[in-house]
Design an enzyme around this catalytic site. Structure first.
Site, short mmCIF file in Angstrom:
data_model
loop_
_atom_site.label_atom_id
_atom_site.label_comp_id
_atom_site.label_asym_id
_atom_site.label_seq_id
_atom_site.Cartn_x
_atom_site.Cartn_y
_atom_site.Cartn_z
N HIS A 156 23.07 3.06 31.09
CA HIS A 156 23.82 4.33 30.98
C HIS A 156 25.09 4.10 30.17
O HIS A 156 25.75 3.07 30.33
CB HIS A 156 24.20 4.83 32.38
CG HIS A 156 25.09 6.04 32.36
ND1 HIS A 156 24.57 7.31 32.15
CD2 HIS A 156 26.43 6.17 32.52
CE1 HIS A 156 25.59 8.17 32.18
NE2 HIS A 156 26.72 7.50 32.41
N GLY A 202 4.28 17.10 5.37
CA GLY A 202 4.92 18.34 4.94
C GLY A 202 6.21 18.62 5.68
O GLY A 202 7.22 19.00 5.07
N GLY A 227 0.79 -1.22 0.00
CA GLY A 227 0.00 0.00 0.00
C GLY A 227 0.82 1.27 0.00
O GLY A 227 2.00 1.30 -0.37
N VAL A 257 2.48 16.24 9.31
CA VAL A 257 3.61 15.31 9.40
C VAL A 257 4.31 15.16 8.06
O VAL A 257 5.54 15.29 7.97
CB VAL A 257 3.11 13.92 9.89
CG1 VAL A 257 4.26 12.91 9.85
CG2 VAL A 257 2.56 14.03 11.31
N ALA A 290 0.24 3.47 9.71
CA ALA A 290 0.39 2.09 9.21
C ALA A 290 0.28 1.08 10.34
O ALA A 290 -0.36 0.03 10.19
CB ALA A 290 1.73 1.94 8.50
N GLU A 294 1.25 26.93 6.45
CA GLU A 294 0.26 26.20 7.25
C GLU A 294 -0.87 27.15 7.66
O GLU A 294 -0.62 28.22 8.21
CB GLU A 294 0.92 25.59 8.49
CG GLU A 294 -0.04 25.02 9.52
CD GLU A 294 -1.00 23.98 8.96
OE1 GLU A 294 -2.21 24.13 9.19
OE2 GLU A 294 -0.54 23.04 8.29
N CYS A 305 1.99 3.03 2.52
CA CYS A 305 3.10 3.04 3.48
C CYS A 305 4.38 2.54 2.86
O CYS A 305 5.42 3.21 2.89
CB CYS A 305 2.75 2.19 4.70
SG CYS A 305 4.14 1.92 5.81
N THR A 334 -8.93 -0.55 1.66
CA THR A 334 -8.58 0.13 0.41
C THR A 334 -7.75 1.39 0.62
O THR A 334 -7.34 2.02 -0.36
CB THR A 334 -9.85 0.46 -0.40
OG1 THR A 334 -10.80 1.12 0.46
CG2 THR A 334 -10.48 -0.79 -0.97
#
EC number: 1.8.1.4
Length: 578
Positions: A554, A302, A157, A300, A431, A320, A159, A260
């Site tokens: 660490h 853009g 698809g 996201v 996804a 935006e 993704c 779909t």
């Protein structure tokens, strides 16, 4: 003497592999190290190389065959040499499960029931082979369903083909360029890098091809019928193929799963129908770096493309309409993202609206209104304001739908035997959410009754720095709870300082009364990986005290999560006392 080509053992636990694709034919000459076929293991999709030079004498295993390790699948030797006589290997028979195990999985259909179905009749038919659809098909097959999947374009698809995977391949290039740019501060002097966009595109296409081939092999290995074309779902429990290779074919289903997906949304702004205006699909095929790029939409998609092309040297402007980038994000995270994009040289225009786009010498002219009324010159324009549900093939299906398909908590539509998953449901366009829905829909179609829980769905943004979020934003949490918030800046993290990646923070939002973790927002290196840890803790109903008690290794960026957890109660060790 001819040398055997065998199914390799690519790992200690590997017992069998699937032949995805032969990269050579009988009679081809190869050298040592040349890739000769692709296989799929339980872990990876990989190429198998020739171990000796010579001619491919015989191929005895077909694409799609699932074979045990060390099985002979072909022969290589001197030209004209005769390989040993033999037949193609057979896939091992599946081991029958004990009666006790069968009773523990009541949703699995008995093979005898499958055998009663005609060739064109299926227990489950899936429309769409994206991350929701192919997962649903495989899960249904695992549960014993005779399964078919209908796909018109490509496995994986949006993704895998024109979304998550190709963009993250480009993001990796951006990260490399970012590291080179800042290498001087670490004492590494690097010359100005050159970018070959044709090779960049070739690498992106190679990654996509490898993964789509893997999905095809997975479907075949699970015995799923693959139908090539656009499926039109009818109210008589049939799907008719109206376009594509299998046009004219009709299949009947007991249960239908609609997956779909979605398509790029282009708003009715004058000029966006001009030749050369790009969506997130077309921009992935660029073979030249544009001088200027205007990105319409600061969501996201853009912001990720702005990051990519800014690192490539393009002059990028984001326009935006809303007051902040990625409007549904925590306000503090959005402000940090805007700050970092501007710091990188990207022009960000919020509270601004594109009025029209016109052709101009060497590109386009973009007219913007709002805080700053202006006209922007751009060689390329990207439209990335979101996506719309793909309803093609669903026009005649009598289910509750408008711009998306309505589903209940069990992913059922208004028609009892029809389910829907992924972007088509309009809930969360991610996804991993689609895949999770696909699993549940298949299980419910096979008799289970499992609800979807959308409280703990992590979201990731692959900018520089990365962003990972899960749960409520601060604004949402304050409307319902008396909150306590812990923050830990990356500039105090030992690992972040050593990496030279000190931008960002970890922010944890909790309920004061019970210590419930309501939301976690991470800006910084590896944020998209780290968010999985807090998602797991939240899913298991861990408290902020329990999160703080987890001993973190660490030096790591993950320590910042522990520090932010301690900061909720003012007990952070590595921040000055307020």
């Amino acid at each position: 003497m001819a040398n055997e080509i065998i199914m390799p053992k690519a790992g200690m636990d590997m017992e069998e592999g699937t032949i995805v694709k032969w990269l050579v034919s009988e009679g081809d000459k190869v050298d040592t190290g040349d890739p000769i076929l692709e296989i799929l293991t339980d872990k990876v999709n990989m190429e198998v190389e020739a171990e000796t030079p010579g001619t491919i004498l015989k191929i005895v295993a077909k694409e799609g065959d699932v074979l045990p390790v060390f099985t002979v699948i072909g022969y290589i030797g001197k030209e004209g040499e005769q390989p040993p006589e033999g037949v193609a290997p057979e896939a091992p028979a599946k081991e029958e499960k004990p009666a006790e195990e069968a009773k523990a999985a009541p949703v699995k259909e008995e093979p005898s029931k499958q055998a009663q179905k005609q060739e064109d009749e299926y227990d489950v038919v899936v429309l769409g082979a994206g991350p929701g659809g192919y997962v649903a098909a495989i899960r249904a097959a695992q549960l014993g369903a005779k399964t078919a999947i209908v796909e018109a374009q490509y496995f994986g698809g949006t993704c895998l083909n024109v979304g998550c995977i190709p963009t993250k391949t480009l993001v990796k290039n951006a990260e490399i360029l970012h590291q080179i740019e800042h290498a001087g501060s670490k004492g590494i002097i690097v010359g100005k890098p050159e970018i070959d966009m044709k090779k960049v595109k070739q690498n992106k296409d190679s990654v996509v091809k490898k993964l789509t081939g893997g999905i095809g092999a997975l479907l075949k290995s699970n015995g799923i019928t693959i139908i090539d074309g656009v499926g039109s779902a009818g109210n008589d429990d049939t799907v008719k193929i109206v376009e594509g290779k299998d046009k004219g074919k009709t299949v009947k289903y007991d249960k239908l799963i609609i997956a779909t997906g979605s398509l790029p949304l282009v708003p009715p702004i004058p000029g966006l129908d001009l030749p050369g205006i790009m969506t997130s699909t077309e921009i992935l095929d660029l073979e030249e770096i544009p001088k200027e790029l205007v990105v319409i939409g600061g969501g996201v998609i853009g912001c990720e493309f702005a990051t990519i092309y800014n690192s490539f040297g393009t002059k990028v402007t984001i326009v935006e309409m809303m007051p902040k980038l990625i409007p549904n994000m925590d306000a503090e995270v959005s402000a940090e993202l805007e700050k970092q994009l501007k710091k990188a040289g990207i022009k960000v225009m919020t509270d601004s609206k594109v009025e029209k786009v016109e052709t101009a010498p060497e590109g386009f002219s973009v007219t913007v209104s709002g805080k700053d009324e202006t006209s922007i010159k751009a060689e390329k324009v990207l439209v990335s304001i979101g996506r719309k549900a793909n309803m093609k093939g669903l026009e005649d299906l009598d289910i509750k739908k408008d711009r998306t398909i309505a589903v209940d908590d069990y992913l059922r539509t208004s028609k009892e035997n029809v389910y829907a998953v992924g972007d088509i449901t309009g809930k969360i366009q991610l996804a991993h959410w689609a895949s999770a829905q696909g699993m549940k829909a298949a299980e419910n179609a096979m008799g289970a009754s499992k609800k979807m829980d959308c409280r703990f769905v992590p979201s990731c943004i692959y900018t520089i720095p990365e962003i990972g979020s899960v749960g409520l934003t601060e604004e949402e949490a304050r409307q319902k709870y008396d909150v306590a918030i812990g923050r830990f800046p990356m500039m105090v993290s030992g690992k972040a300082i050593a990496m030279g990646e000190t931008e960002g923070f970890v922010k944890i939002i909790t309920d004061k009364k019970y210590g419930e973790i309501l939301g976690v927002h991470i800006v910084g290196p590896n944020a998209t990986e780290l968010v999985a840890e807090v998602t797991a803790v939240m899913k298991l109903e861990g408290t902020i005290e329990e999160l703080g008690d987890i001993i973190h290794p660490h030096p790591t960026i993950s320590e910042s999560i522990m520090e932010a957890a301690h900061a909720v109660h003012g007990e952070c060790i590595h921040l000055p006392k307020k």
